[in-house]
Write a protein that holds these residues in place. Structure first.
Motif, PDB file in Angstrom:
ATOM      1  N   SER A  76      14.905 -15.110 -37.641  1.00 42.12           N
ATOM      2  CA  SER A  76      14.373 -15.976 -36.584  1.00 42.12           C
ATOM      3  C   SER A  76      12.859 -15.851 -36.487  1.00 42.12           C
ATOM      4  N   ALA A  77      12.349 -14.641 -36.706  1.00 37.91           N
ATOM      5  CA  ALA A  77      10.899 -14.423 -36.619  1.00 37.91           C
ATOM      6  C   ALA A  77      10.545 -13.110 -37.292  1.00 37.91           C
ATOM      7  N   VAL A  78       9.383 -13.088 -37.902  1.00 43.48           N
ATOM      8  CA  VAL A  78       8.798 -11.854 -38.409  1.00 43.48           C
ATOM      9  C   VAL A  78       7.322 -11.896 -38.050  1.00 43.48           C
ATOM     10  N   GLY A  79       6.834 -10.822 -37.444  1.00 39.79           N
ATOM     11  CA  GLY A  79       5.438 -10.781 -37.022  1.00 39.79           C
ATOM     12  C   GLY A  79       4.859  -9.393 -37.166  1.00 39.79           C
ATOM     13  N   VAL A  80       3.564  -9.352 -37.460  1.00 34.92           N
ATOM     14  CA  VAL A  80       2.832  -8.094 -37.613  1.00 34.92           C
ATOM     15  C   VAL A  80       1.533  -8.231 -36.827  1.00 34.92           C
ATOM     16  N   ARG A  81       1.148  -7.167 -36.127  1.00 33.50           N
ATOM     17  CA  ARG A  81      -0.125  -7.195 -35.390  1.00 33.50           C
ATOM     18  C   ARG A  81      -1.248  -7.584 -36.349  1.00 33.50           C
ATOM     19  N   ARG A  82      -2.120  -8.448 -35.859  1.00 27.66           N
ATOM     20  CA  ARG A  82      -3.149  -9.065 -36.702  1.00 27.66           C
ATOM     21  C   ARG A  82      -3.938  -8.054 -37.534  1.00 27.66           C
ATOM     22  N   ARG A  83      -4.428  -6.998 -36.945  1.00 26.15           N
ATOM     23  CA  ARG A  83      -5.283  -6.072 -37.712  1.00 26.15           C
ATOM     24  C   ARG A  83      -4.507  -5.186 -38.680  1.00 26.15           C
ATOM     25  N   HIS A  84      -3.188  -5.285 -38.650  1.00 23.33           N
ATOM     26  CA  HIS A  84      -2.361  -4.496 -39.566  1.00 23.33           C
ATOM     27  C   HIS A  84      -1.710  -5.346 -40.646  1.00 23.33           C
ATOM     28  N   ARG A  85      -2.056  -6.627 -40.694  1.00 24.51           N
ATOM     29  CA  ARG A  85      -1.489  -7.512 -41.713  1.00 24.51           C
ATOM     30  C   ARG A  85      -2.066  -7.163 -43.085  1.00 24.51           C
ATOM     31  N   GLY A  86      -1.294  -7.460 -44.119  1.00 28.92           N
ATOM     32  CA  GLY A  86      -1.744  -7.194 -45.484  1.00 28.92           C
ATOM     33  C   GLY A  86      -1.566  -5.746 -45.911  1.00 28.92           C
ATOM     34  N   LYS A  87      -0.843  -4.952 -45.130  1.00 25.68           N
ATOM     35  CA  LYS A  87      -0.641  -3.539 -45.441  1.00 25.68           C
ATOM     36  C   LYS A  87       0.806  -3.225 -45.828  1.00 25.68           C
ATOM     37  N   GLY A  88       1.617  -4.264 -46.041  1.00 29.82           N
ATOM     38  CA  GLY A  88       2.997  -4.049 -46.469  1.00 29.82           C
ATOM     39  C   GLY A  88       4.004  -3.907 -45.338  1.00 29.82           C
ATOM     40  N   ILE A  89       3.584  -4.107 -44.108  1.00 31.95           N
ATOM     41  CA  ILE A  89       4.480  -3.940 -42.967  1.00 31.95           C
ATOM     42  C   ILE A  89       5.536  -5.043 -42.946  1.00 31.95           C
ATOM     43  N   GLY A  90       5.122  -6.288 -43.124  1.00 33.96           N
ATOM     44  CA  GLY A  90       6.076  -7.396 -43.163  1.00 33.96           C
ATOM     45  C   GLY A  90       7.071  -7.233 -44.301  1.00 33.96           C
ATOM     46  N   ARG A  91       6.583  -6.818 -45.452  1.00 36.23           N
ATOM     47  CA  ARG A  91       7.450  -6.576 -46.614  1.00 36.23           C
ATOM     48  C   ARG A  91       8.463  -5.473 -46.299  1.00 36.23           C
ATOM     49  N   ALA A  92       8.011  -4.372 -45.698  1.00 41.04           N
ATOM     50  CA  ALA A  92       8.913  -3.263 -45.367  1.00 41.04           C
ATOM     51  C   ALA A  92       9.995  -3.717 -44.384  1.00 41.04           C
ATOM     52  N   LEU A  93       9.621  -4.515 -43.400  1.00 40.46           N
ATOM     53  CA  LEU A  93      10.598  -5.039 -42.440  1.00 40.46           C
ATOM     54  C   LEU A  93      11.639  -5.911 -43.128  1.00 40.46           C
ATOM     55  N   MET A  94      11.171  -6.818 -43.982  1.00 41.55           N
ATOM     56  CA  MET A  94      12.081  -7.733 -44.654  1.00 41.55           C
ATOM     57  C   MET A  94      12.976  -6.991 -45.647  1.00 41.55           C
ATOM     58  N   GLU A  95      12.441  -6.003 -46.343  1.00 40.99           N
ATOM     59  CA  GLU A  95      13.250  -5.220 -47.283  1.00 40.99           C
ATOM     60  C   GLU A  95      14.340  -4.455 -46.548  1.00 40.99           C
ATOM     61  N   ARG A  96      14.006  -3.876 -45.392  1.00 37.70           N
ATOM     62  CA  ARG A  96      15.016  -3.152 -44.617  1.00 37.70           C
ATOM     63  C   ARG A  96      16.072  -4.114 -44.090  1.00 37.70           C
ATOM     64  N   ALA A  97      15.637  -5.302 -43.623  1.00 34.58           N
ATOM     65  CA  ALA A  97      16.588  -6.303 -43.135  1.00 34.58           C
ATOM     66  C   ALA A  97      17.536  -6.727 -44.256  1.00 34.58           C
ATOM     67  N   LEU A  98      17.005  -6.920 -45.461  1.00 32.81           N
ATOM     68  CA  LEU A  98      17.830  -7.320 -46.598  1.00 32.81           C
ATOM     69  C   LEU A  98      18.803  -6.202 -46.980  1.00 32.81           C
ATOM     70  N   GLU A  99      18.336  -4.966 -46.983  1.00 34.69           N
ATOM     71  CA  GLU A  99      19.225  -3.831 -47.276  1.00 34.69           C
ATOM     72  C   GLU A  99      20.385  -3.794 -46.285  1.00 34.69           C
ATOM     73  N   ARG A 100      20.074  -4.025 -45.044  1.00 38.09           N
ATOM     74  CA  ARG A 100      21.091  -3.953 -43.992  1.00 38.09           C
ATOM     75  C   ARG A 100      22.063  -5.127 -44.034  1.00 38.09           C
ATOM     76  N   GLU A 101      21.527  -6.337 -44.230  1.00 35.11           N
ATOM     77  CA  GLU A 101      22.341  -7.550 -44.131  1.00 35.11           C
ATOM     78  C   GLU A 101      22.918  -8.017 -45.466  1.00 35.11           C
TER      79      GLU A 101
END
Length: 140
Positions: A76-101
């Motif tokens: 439904s949504a994926v978001g990362v605090r602006r100053r922390h973007r580009g550091k792999g946080i969104g990728r880590a969230l999506m990878e964990r979501a994929l592992e789980r689902e």
């Protein structure tokens, strides 16, 4: 990414809302999705990984919509605090979501297409500015 990804708790609701509001995303009733364990958060600890004094910073979130009729979940949504973007946080969230689902679907605007392509989503056009994508783990 230096940090961790975990299932959100009720105490994370305000941080999750702030991240989503800053990204102008409206995934619906976040509190209910947190209760249903359909929200993941990425965080770190100020002062190092050993810090266990409540100094965790929530840096990003992904909100999932489980679909009992179909294997996997919809992002439904994926978001990362602006100053922390580009550091792999969104990728880590999506990878964990994929592992789980095991399988994820998503609808998104053209501006974030490179993000979903980099995660291996199969993408098709909905119209001139919107796309849908799907990715799944190979469980063979």
């Amino acid at each position: 990414m230096d940090g961790h990804v975990r299932t959100a708790t009720a105490d994370d609701a305000l941080d999750v809302r702030r991240i989503l509001d800053a990204a102008m995303l409206e995934p619906g009733d976040v509190e209910t999705r947190i209760e249903n364990a359909d929200v993941l958060v990425a965080g770190d600890h100020r002062g190092g990984l050993e810090a266990n004094d409540g100094s965790e910073r929530i840096l990003g979130t992904v909100v999932l919509e489980s679909n009992d009729d179909v294997y996997g979940a919809h992002v439904s949504a994926v978001g990362v605090r602006r100053r922390h973007r580009g550091k792999g946080i969104g990728r880590a969230l999506m990878e964990r979501a994929l592992e789980r689902e095991g399988r994820l679907t998503v609808r998104f605007d053209d501006g974030v297409r490179p993000f979903y392509e980099s995660l291996g989503f199969s993408i098709e056009s909905i119209d001139d500015q919107r796309y849908r994508g799907v990715t799944a783990l190979d469980r063979s």
